[in-house]
Design an enzyme around this catalytic site. Structure first.
Site, PDB file in Angstrom:
ATOM      1  N   GLU A  37      -5.516  -0.955   7.757  1.00  0.00           N
ATOM      2  CA  GLU A  37      -6.807  -1.634   7.817  1.00  0.00           C
ATOM      3  C   GLU A  37      -7.858  -0.667   7.257  1.00  0.00           C
ATOM      4  O   GLU A  37      -7.631   0.555   7.247  1.00  0.00           O
ATOM      5  CB  GLU A  37      -7.150  -1.967   9.272  1.00  0.00           C
ATOM      6  CG  GLU A  37      -6.236  -2.995   9.907  1.00  0.00           C
ATOM      7  CD  GLU A  37      -6.366  -4.373   9.280  1.00  0.00           C
ATOM      8  OE1 GLU A  37      -7.481  -4.755   8.908  1.00  0.00           O
ATOM      9  OE2 GLU A  37      -5.339  -5.045   9.139  1.00  0.00           O
ATOM     10  N   ASP A  81      -2.547  -3.704  17.531  1.00  0.00           N
ATOM     11  CA  ASP A  81      -1.979  -4.775  16.716  1.00  0.00           C
ATOM     12  C   ASP A  81      -0.495  -4.982  17.058  1.00  0.00           C
ATOM     13  O   ASP A  81      -0.010  -6.107  17.178  1.00  0.00           O
ATOM     14  CB  ASP A  81      -2.151  -4.403  15.232  1.00  0.00           C
ATOM     15  CG  ASP A  81      -1.832  -5.556  14.315  1.00  0.00           C
ATOM     16  OD1 ASP A  81      -2.489  -6.601  14.450  1.00  0.00           O
ATOM     17  OD2 ASP A  81      -0.922  -5.429  13.479  1.00  0.00           O
ATOM     18  N   LYS A 125       1.639  -8.259  18.803  1.00  0.00           N
ATOM     19  CA  LYS A 125       2.911  -8.838  18.312  1.00  0.00           C
ATOM     20  C   LYS A 125       3.969  -8.804  19.417  1.00  0.00           C
ATOM     21  O   LYS A 125       4.745  -9.756  19.581  1.00  0.00           O
ATOM     22  CB  LYS A 125       3.396  -8.062  17.082  1.00  0.00           C
ATOM     23  CG  LYS A 125       2.494  -8.246  15.878  1.00  0.00           C
ATOM     24  CD  LYS A 125       2.936  -7.371  14.721  1.00  0.00           C
ATOM     25  CE  LYS A 125       1.956  -7.467  13.566  1.00  0.00           C
ATOM     26  NZ  LYS A 125       2.192  -6.481  12.520  1.00  0.00           N
TER      27      LYS A 125
END
Ligand SMILES: NC(=O)c1ccc[n+]([C@@H]2O[C@H](COP(=O)([O-])OP(=O)(O)OC[C@H]3O[C@@H](n4cnc5c(N)ncnc54)[C@H](OP(=O)(O)O)[C@@H]3O)[C@@H](O)[C@H]2O)c1
Length: 359
Positions: free
Chosen positions: A213, A224, A228
């Site tokens: 990012e 992140d 998930k």
């Protein structure tokens, strides 16, 4: 008038498309999806609306323009979800789909409402499925009343992990353990990191290559990956909240509150702690890998682990993701899914695949 022209068969009016689509987000992933719309694979789809954060378009001629993405940067109507939904409702298509190719929490919060309106939702955004447990439950409640949710792009950028997990569960198989590398950027960083180059130099290179990012703390924090892991765990039947995931951030306390520019100026602060961990692992014949793990009791952890050379994660390449599923029927050896787990083309393909799967 020539005979040929006189006998020309009048073309029938175009058939209604099977799927009318509104695309939210025309960034890296949304832009790749727009390119896919021009291919024969997407012939049954018709774009009836598209938007970025500031502008939108519902005019059919403008939507058909191949420079739609660039044009939306400077022209189009002001953002108004109601107008996009009205364009979708007015379509004569068999199926009506909203594609969320943003990271907007505000849009994600509306997924249950769109499902309740009778639309289908296909998303690259990990919220709400990987957000608060209450949001996940609201989504499940809406899905129980109708509509379908395409989420293949949210984990592994479309690698068939969620579909596999749900299929096993539908057959009565139960997840006993899940382990893997769920981040393309962290995979690349630790596949490269052998102690010869400082971690900060690798991180700068990864950022320049577009693997991280813009602010790499979004990757290094592990948040992140945690999202998930939550999506996978919830699909395996573990109703976990975010605070049930133990996340070991790679960002030292001293760098967490800085603005992005100041953080990027101080990347060298990452080097000494990681060099020490690398040396310690190497002394035991191990390598560092960023793993997400879930056990049969629902214990979930995300962080750096020193794994032996024969561990599947030790043999990854480039930005590969890895998902090793141990289940009641894949017990002696886990079922392993591995491959590129990031990138606009595969992610956009996952979105298209989910739309086409609606039938
Ligand atoms: N990149 C990947 O490889 C990858 C892989 C898997 C999943 N994803 C997920 O896919 C999503 C998009 O990622 P990306 O890399 O394409 O991000 P990106 O390049 O930053 O694009 C995001 C897009 O969303 C738009 N947007 C933001 N808020 C919006 C709103 N309220 N209404 C309409 N549009 C809005 C932005 O508009 P502006 O242009 O006006 O800012 C931009 O066009 C994220 O959730 C990401 O986590 C990405």
């Amino acid at each position: 008038m020539s005979t040929v022209l006189a006998e020309r068969v009048v073309a029938p009016p175009p058939l209604a498309p099977r799927c009318a689509v509104v695309l939210l987000g025309t960034g890296v992933v949304g832009g790749a999806f727009l390119k896919l719309l021009d291919t024969p694979a997407a012939a049954s789809l018709r774009l009836v609306g598209a938007a970025n954060s500031r502008r939108q378009q519902i005019n059919p001629a403008r939507l058909a323009d191949r420079s739609l993405r660039e044009r939306l940067k400077t022209e189009g109507d002001a953002r108004d979800d109601a107008a996009l939904l009205a364009a979708l409702a007015a379509s004569d298509a068999v199926r009506k789909v909203i594609i969320d190719a943003t990271a907007s929490a505000a849009l994600a919060a509306r997924h249950p409402e769109w499902l309740a309106r009778g639309h289908h939702v296909v998303t690259a955004s990990k919220a709400p499925a990987g957000g608060d447990l209450a949001d996940w439950r609201a989504l499940q409640g809406a899905l129980a009343r109708g509509g379908r949710y395409g989420d293949s792009a949210t984990v592994g950028a479309g690698l068939p992990v969620l579909a596999t997990l749900r299929r096993l569960r539908a057959c009565g198989d139960r997840l006993l353990a899940l382990e893997g590398v769920f981040s393309g950027s962290l995979s690349w960083l630790f596949n490269q990191y052998d102690g010869t180059r400082p971690f900060s130099a690798l991180l700068r290179e990864a950022r320049e290559r577009g693997y991280t990012e813009p602010d790499p703390r979004a990757d290094l924090s592990g948040e992140d990956v945690a999202r998930k892991l939550l999506i996978l765990a919830r699909n395996a039947g573990f109703a976990l909240d975010r605070n049930a995931v133990d996340v070991a951030s790679l960002v030292p306390e001293s760098l967490r509150m800085l603005d992005a520019e100041a953080f990027l100026d101080r990347l060298e602060a990452l080097d000494a702690p990681l060099a020490a961990r690398h040396a310690e692992a190497a002394a035991r014949g191990r390598v560092l890998r960023h793993l997400a793990r879930l056990d049969r009791h629902g214990r979930a952890r995300v962080g750096l682990v020193a794994v032996p050379a024969e561990h599947p994660a030790a043999r990854l390449r480039d930005t590969d993701n890895l998902f090793a599923l141990t289940t009641t029927r894949y017990r002696a050896q886990p079922l392993v899914i591995q491959g590129p787990g990031a990138g606009p083309e595969v992610t956009a393909q996952a979105l298209l695949g989910d739309v086409l799967a609606l039938g």
